[in-house]
Motif scaffolding. Structure first.
Motif, PDB file in Angstrom:
ATOM      1  N   THR A 243     -10.379   4.640  -3.416  1.00 33.44           N
ATOM      2  CA  THR A 243      -9.279   5.595  -3.304  1.00 33.44           C
ATOM      3  C   THR A 243      -8.739   5.605  -1.878  1.00 33.44           C
ATOM      4  OG1 THR A 243     -10.314   6.964  -4.975  1.00 33.44           O
ATOM      5  CG2 THR A 243      -8.625   8.005  -3.639  1.00 33.44           C
ATOM      6  N   ALA A 244      -9.653   5.683  -0.914  1.00 29.99           N
ATOM      7  CA  ALA A 244      -9.230   5.752   0.486  1.00 29.99           C
ATOM      8  C   ALA A 244      -8.435   4.510   0.877  1.00 29.99           C
ATOM      9  CB  ALA A 244     -10.441   5.919   1.397  1.00 29.99           C
ATOM     10  N   SER A 245      -8.920   3.342   0.483  1.00 31.71           N
ATOM     11  CA  SER A 245      -8.227   2.144   0.950  1.00 31.71           C
ATOM     12  C   SER A 245      -6.857   2.044   0.282  1.00 31.71           C
ATOM     13  CB  SER A 245      -9.078   0.900   0.732  1.00 31.71           C
ATOM     14  OG  SER A 245      -8.874   0.396  -0.556  1.00 31.71           O
ATOM     15  N   GLY A 246      -6.756   2.524  -0.941  1.00 32.58           N
ATOM     16  CA  GLY A 246      -5.452   2.572  -1.597  1.00 32.58           C
ATOM     17  C   GLY A 246      -4.489   3.477  -0.839  1.00 32.58           C
ATOM     18  N   LEU A 247      -5.006   4.602  -0.362  1.00 32.18           N
ATOM     19  CA  LEU A 247      -4.151   5.542   0.364  1.00 32.18           C
ATOM     20  C   LEU A 247      -3.701   4.954   1.696  1.00 32.18           C
ATOM     21  CD1 LEU A 247      -6.159   8.835  -0.281  1.00 32.18           C
ATOM     22  CD2 LEU A 247      -3.904   8.261  -1.205  1.00 32.18           C
ATOM     23  N   TYR A 248      -4.624   4.299   2.389  1.00 31.12           N
ATOM     24  CA  TYR A 248      -4.255   3.669   3.661  1.00 31.12           C
ATOM     25  C   TYR A 248      -3.129   2.661   3.439  1.00 31.12           C
ATOM     26  CZ  TYR A 248      -8.147   5.463   6.475  1.00 31.12           C
ATOM     27  OH  TYR A 248      -8.989   6.262   7.174  1.00 31.12           O
ATOM     28  N   ASP A 249      -3.306   1.844   2.405  1.00 35.11           N
ATOM     29  CA  ASP A 249      -2.332   0.788   2.165  1.00 35.11           C
ATOM     30  C   ASP A 249      -0.978   1.354   1.761  1.00 35.11           C
ATOM     31  OD1 ASP A 249      -4.319  -0.911   2.682  1.00 35.11           O
ATOM     32  OD2 ASP A 249      -4.656  -1.561   0.601  1.00 35.11           O
ATOM     33  N   ARG A 250      -1.006   2.303   0.838  1.00 33.91           N
ATOM     34  CA  ARG A 250       0.268   2.726   0.273  1.00 33.91           C
ATOM     35  C   ARG A 250       1.043   3.668   1.189  1.00 33.91           C
ATOM     36  NH1 ARG A 250      -0.754   5.326  -5.023  1.00 33.91           N
ATOM     37  NH2 ARG A 250      -2.827   5.556  -4.127  1.00 33.91           N
ATOM     38  N   PHE A 251       0.321   4.533   1.901  1.00 31.66           N
ATOM     39  CA  PHE A 251       1.043   5.565   2.648  1.00 31.66           C
ATOM     40  C   PHE A 251       0.890   5.438   4.158  1.00 31.66           C
ATOM     41  CE2 PHE A 251      -0.291   7.534  -1.455  1.00 31.66           C
ATOM     42  CZ  PHE A 251       0.936   7.377  -2.068  1.00 31.66           C
ATOM     43  N   ALA A 252       0.344   4.326   4.601  1.00 32.71           N
ATOM     44  CA  ALA A 252       0.199   4.086   6.044  1.00 32.71           C
ATOM     45  C   ALA A 252      -0.426   5.291   6.733  1.00 32.71           C
ATOM     46  CB  ALA A 252       1.561   3.759   6.665  1.00 32.71           C
ATOM     47  N   LEU A 253      -1.504   5.807   6.196  1.00 28.74           N
ATOM     48  CA  LEU A 253      -2.145   6.980   6.778  1.00 28.74           C
ATOM     49  C   LEU A 253      -2.842   6.610   8.074  1.00 28.74           C
ATOM     50  CD1 LEU A 253      -3.813   8.661   3.697  1.00 28.74           C
ATOM     51  CD2 LEU A 253      -1.615   9.144   4.731  1.00 28.74           C
ATOM     52  N   ARG A 254      -2.890   7.571   9.005  1.00 31.69           N
ATOM     53  CA  ARG A 254      -3.674   7.347  10.215  1.00 31.69           C
ATOM     54  C   ARG A 254      -5.153   7.551   9.928  1.00 31.69           C
ATOM     55  NH1 ARG A 254      -1.306   7.913  15.246  1.00 31.69           N
ATOM     56  NH2 ARG A 254       0.657   6.791  15.180  1.00 31.69           N
ATOM     57  N   ARG A 255      -5.444   8.582   9.160  1.00 29.94           N
ATOM     58  CA  ARG A 255      -6.852   8.890   8.904  1.00 29.94           C
ATOM     59  C   ARG A 255      -7.025   9.453   7.510  1.00 29.94           C
ATOM     60  NH1 ARG A 255     -10.603  10.103  12.835  1.00 29.94           N
ATOM     61  NH2 ARG A 255     -12.042  10.225  11.119  1.00 29.94           N
ATOM     62  N   VAL A 256      -8.164   9.129   6.920  1.00 27.11           N
ATOM     63  CA  VAL A 256      -8.594   9.856   5.733  1.00 27.11           C
ATOM     64  C   VAL A 256      -9.839  10.636   6.150  1.00 27.11           C
ATOM     65  CG1 VAL A 256      -9.540   9.673   3.406  1.00 27.11           C
ATOM     66  CG2 VAL A 256      -7.704   8.135   4.125  1.00 27.11           C
ATOM     67  N   TYR A 257      -9.800  11.940   6.006  1.00 28.26           N
ATOM     68  CA  TYR A 257     -10.960  12.756   6.355  1.00 28.26           C
ATOM     69  C   TYR A 257     -11.759  13.051   5.101  1.00 28.26           C
ATOM     70  CZ  TYR A 257      -8.888  13.512  10.891  1.00 28.26           C
ATOM     71  OH  TYR A 257      -8.372  13.320  12.139  1.00 28.26           O
ATOM     72  N   TYR A 258     -13.066  13.051   5.260  1.00 29.19           N
ATOM     73  CA  TYR A 258     -13.939  13.410   4.146  1.00 29.19           C
ATOM     74  C   TYR A 258     -14.593  14.730   4.476  1.00 29.19           C
ATOM     75  CZ  TYR A 258     -13.372   8.456   3.351  1.00 29.19           C
ATOM     76  OH  TYR A 258     -12.836   7.216   3.170  1.00 29.19           O
ATOM     77  N   SER A 259     -14.579  15.641   3.544  1.00 32.82           N
ATOM     78  CA  SER A 259     -15.202  16.911   3.797  1.00 32.82           C
ATOM     79  C   SER A 259     -16.256  17.113   2.730  1.00 32.82           C
ATOM     80  CB  SER A 259     -14.124  17.985   3.719  1.00 32.82           C
ATOM     81  OG  SER A 259     -14.699  19.236   3.835  1.00 32.82           O
TER      82      SER A 259
END
Ligand code: SF4
Lengths: 412, 453
Positions: A243-259
């Motif tokens: 899921t995280a890598s999909g988000l990085y790729d699709r939305f050019a996110l700087r960070r995905v935080y896990y809580s």
């Protein structure tokens, strides 16, 4: 009900924000207030942690909610409608004053503001934007502002948020659509992703504009980030990494935080009773690093998981991957390309760059590597140097036990 | 022996001038003595002489080295000047030598530089201003001589404020347009009493999540030596001491509040997409538990069999029928029980056209336990009847033999008790009829006593 004073409100609305994992204040454009007649503040790229809480987390920003009242009923959230926590609400003015008072005393780098949803998504978003607008325009505040947006709000409001904020975040909340449906029935994965996609476009347009007209206002220069809660639904680490890598790729996110989901007072019955081990969160962050800075593909991180799709807790994911991909080792530190050196457990990016710089100069021995890395014990089975070749080690069945045991000794 | 006297301990320019002069005069590192004005110890005073007059000449030196000089000079280590000079001489012979990061001298200088940079960073982070009339005043005790180099940061950030930073060696003052230096100060010169400190402490105590106590991580980044000057750190002992109790209270308050039905439906729906282990690949569907969500008693079996897998409901095959018969004989109404399995997908080995049941392994039990825990949380039964060793393993987390736990109830905490007995499928497999009858009777007995009030 008696009026709450600012201190009581602050305590309620900071308490409500304590489950949020993101607090970073780095990666924005450089600015300061030198020569100004009005205003205050600076950002120098690297955020500063002004204090650390006993939970080990850094305090860099004033992290609060505008209000913890909410018309939604997300089960994992302490502020949901059906919870009976104490409610409070700040005015925009109060948040502005608090931010400035704290900033002047050098307690914080800026503000991280989010909110429960009151009246409507648009109304709430307007309030958030008003705080940021007032800080920037009325007080010429040049510190850091992170706004957590309400994904349902009008795109125009989200855009306005991006004009004032350094960073925007839109939380995906849960790693799987099934989990989101169960735990946040009023939120929709597609709307959240739509908002992220919109923000990505706006950020790119903003970059374009400032390339063409240097005077163009900066739009969310620290980009967008997101957060997901770990351990409240059935997603395993393998799912989360994908899921995280999909988000990085699709939305050019700087960070995905896990809580890591933590038990909340007055929780809904849908939630697990126990928190997942905090170490799980840590391992996920490490796997995130592997993808962002070490060139691992999500499938490779998945290789490091066990049959249940979980990363081991006793060793870091890089070592776990190496133990499963033994045919890649040992790596000759005097010859191997950068990509391969980055795969050696115990060699960080800095150490790898140092190895590459040094070996142009001369051949490296085990003692040289020892000076460049933190733990030579962990490294030894995986590398070849002028005076060291671990032929027997890499094939040992008990390698994992040996490496981890030694690590423990090292840490003691 | 030559002696160089630098005017200030952090004077980079003076070090550079002296080092250039000495290098041009070919003076060896071991013949040079570096000292700072006012620092006192002039051990070799008598036998040392000042540098010979500057000889004309110049040499180029890499920018990288100059950066290293900037970083190392403010360090308190008295050897720093001479280490840098040794490095300078080496660079004159081998201009690329700085590239060798593994070299011991380079390494030592890097470490000094790192300590200085950390000290600079910590000052930026941990200075706490107090408002005293028109001026903001802070007291800080740096490890190294970093106050002058760090002043620019505070000027850029707080340019429209009037402020002073006081340290034991030196104070700096900003009046909104220029920076002035003054002598060292004492802590009392920056007195407490800023009312905003109380707000800040309130924030600090509230933003901390007691469910995640990590004192080591905090200490690593915020060592105790800084605590004295930060108002919020006074709260730390009490926050740590109270954390356990606060977390327990948080967990105790986790009480189902009227939405158990909705929660259960949603959980069942989520479980239907589960891929936590490989069993979902071959099975037809997830077979979730069923029964009243407020049941007093929960029954945990092993896993669905061939018929359950097709029907999507637990305990409908031969073992389920035997189970129903035993319940009848024990006088128990099945519709009052919540019946579920430890593992929710059918595991089998294909043999011709038939699918032969295979036991779930520890990994599968562990993966599926997530669902079982959720079911337990929602149903919140008073008693749990464990059918067979897989159920015992799933609920207790330990693989134990049935014989060792069958006789006595297992306390699960929170007033919940588990009772173990055989799985009905065991009776179906027994070849000896007499034995089967005897075991069946005991099974009925077990069920009866497990459900008696
Ligand atoms: S057996 Fe359990 S854990 Fe494995 S896939 Fe099925 S439901 Fe998920």
């Amino acid at each position: 009900m008696a009026q709450l004073d600012v201190r009581q409100k602050l305590e309620i609305l900071a308490d409500a924000a304590k489950y949020d994992a993101s607090c970073a204040s780095s990666g924005t454009s450089k600015r300061d207030s030198r020569g100004a007649t009005k205003g205050i503040g600076s950002t120098e790229g690297m955020g500063i942690c002004h204090a650390y809480a006993p939970d080990g987390r850094c305090i860099s920003l004033l992290k609060i909610l505008l209000t913890n009242s909410c018309i939604f009923d997300c089960h994992y959230c302490i502020n949901r409608k059906s919870s009976n926590v104490r409610r409070a609400r700040f005015t925009a003015r109060e948040v502005v004053d608090l931010t400035l008072a704290f900033y002047r005393r050098n307690y914080i780098e800026g503000l991280f503001l989010s909110s429960g949803i009151i009246r409507s998504s648009d109304y709430t978003m307007e309030q958030l934007v008003e705080v940021a607008r007032s800080l920037r325009e009325d007080h010429h505040f040049r510190g850091y502002i992170h706004l957590k947006t309400i994904p349902d709000a009008d795109p125009g409001l989200i855009e306005a948020a991006g004009r004032h904020a350094d960073r925007i975040s839109i939380n995906v909340e849960l790693p799987t659509a099934a989990g989101l449906e169960r735990l946040a029935p009023e939120k929709s994965a597609s709307r959240i992703q739509g908002a992220m996609a919109g923000m990505k476009t706006a950020i790119e347009d903003g970059k374009d504009a400032s390339r063409r007209y240097p005077s163009a206002p900066k739009f969310a220069p620290a980009g967008q980030s997101t957060q997901m809660i770990v351990g409240a639904d059935a997603a395993n680490d393998r799912d989360i990494v994908h899921t995280a890598s999909g988000l990085y790729d699709r939305f050019a996110l700087r960070r995905v935080y896990y809580s890591a989901f933590s038990p909340i007072p007055d929780a809904s019955a849908v939630l697990p009773l126990k928190r997942p081990p905090l170490l799980r969160e840590h391992r996920l962050y490490q796997s995130d690093w592997l993808m962002r800075f070490y060139g691992y593909r999500p499938g490779e991180v998945a290789q490091a998981t066990d049959e249940q799709g979980m990363l081991p807790l006793d060793i870091d994911p890089k070592l776990a991957w190496a133990l499963k991909a033994r045919e890649q080792f040992p790596v000759d530190v005097n010859r191997a390309p950068r990509e391969l050196l980055l795969r050696v457990p115990g060699l960080g990016v800095k150490a790898v760059d140092a190895v590459i710089a040094s070996r142009r100069w001369r051949k490296l021995s085990l003692a040289d590597i020892g000076r460049l890395s933190r733990s030579i014990t962990k490294l030894r089975p995986f590398i070849v140097t002028t005076d060291w070749r671990p032929t027997a080690l890499i094939d040992r069945i008990d390698l994992r036990a040996r490496v981890t045991e030694q690590l423990e000794l090292f840490g003691a | 022996m030559y002696r160089i006297l630098l005017p200030r301990p952090d004077d980079v320019a003076a070090w550079r001038d002296a080092a250039r002069q000495a290098a041009l005069a070919n003076i060896a590192a071991s013949d040079l003595l570096w000292d700072v004005e006012g620092a006192g110890q002039d051990l070799f005073g008598a036998s040392s002489s000042p540098l010979p007059p500057a000889s004309p000449g110049a040499f180029a030196i890499s920018r990288h080295f100059l950066r290293l000089v900037d970083d190392v000079v403010p360090h308190r280590d008295p050897e720093r000047f001479s280490l840098l000079y040794r490095m300078l001489l080496r660079l004159l012979e081998q201009p690329g030598a700085l590239a060798d990061e593994a070299d011991p001298l380079r390494r030592r200088l890097d470490l000094l530089a790192k300590e200085v940079r950390r000290d600079i960073h910590k000052m930026r982070a941990f200075v706490r201003f107090r408002e005293l009339g028109e001026r903001f005043v802070a007291w800080f005790e740096p490890d190294h001589h970093i106050v002058r180099v760090n002043a620019g940061f505070f000027v850029r950030r707080f340019s429209t404020m009037r402020w002073s930073i006081l340290t034991p060696d030196l104070s700096i003052h900003w009046d909104g347009s220029s920076l002035a230096e003054g002598p060292g100060a004492i802590r009392a010169d920056a007195p407490d009493g800023d009312p905003v400190e109380a707000l800040w402490k309130g924030y600090y105590a509230s933003i901390f999540n007691p469910a995640r106590l990590k004192v080591g991580a905090m200490l690593k980044e915020m060592p105790r030596k800084y605590w004295a000057n930060m108002p919020e750190t006074a709260l730390i002992p009490e926050l740590i001491a109270g954390a356990r109790a606060r977390e327990t209270r948080m967990v105790e308050q986790v009480t189902p509040r009227g939405n158990a039905d909705v929660a259960w439906q949603a959980l069942r729906e989520e479980a239907s997409h589960c891929t936590r282990c490989d069993l979902h690949r071959c099975a037809t569907q997830t077979v979730f538990g069923e029964g009243p969500v407020d049941a007093d008693i929960m029954v945990v079996g092993e896993q669905p069999g061939d018929q359950e897998d097709v029907a999507g409901r637990p305990f409908v095959g031969p073992a389920g029928q035997l189970f129903n018969r035993a319940l009848d004989e024990a006088g128990i109404d099945r519709s009052r029980l919540y019946v579920t399995n430890a593992v929710k997908h059918f595991k089998f080995e294909p043999r011709g056209k038939r699918r032969i049941h295979a036991r779930p392994n520890a990994g599968e039990i562990k993966a599926c336990r997530w669902w079982l825990d959720q079911e337990r949380a929602i149903v919140s039964p008073r008693r749990i009847i464990l059918l067979g060793t897989t159920a015992i393993h799933a609920v207790t987390g330990k693989a134990s033999s049935l014989a060792s736990v069958r006789e006595s109830p297992i306390e699960l905490g929170g007033g919940v008790v588990a009772l173990a007995t055989i799985h009905p499928s065991y009776l179906l497999r027994l070849p000896d009829k007499a034995q089967a009858e005897q075991d069946y009777a005991r099974f009925v007995d077990d069920l009866r006593s497990a459900t008696s009030p």
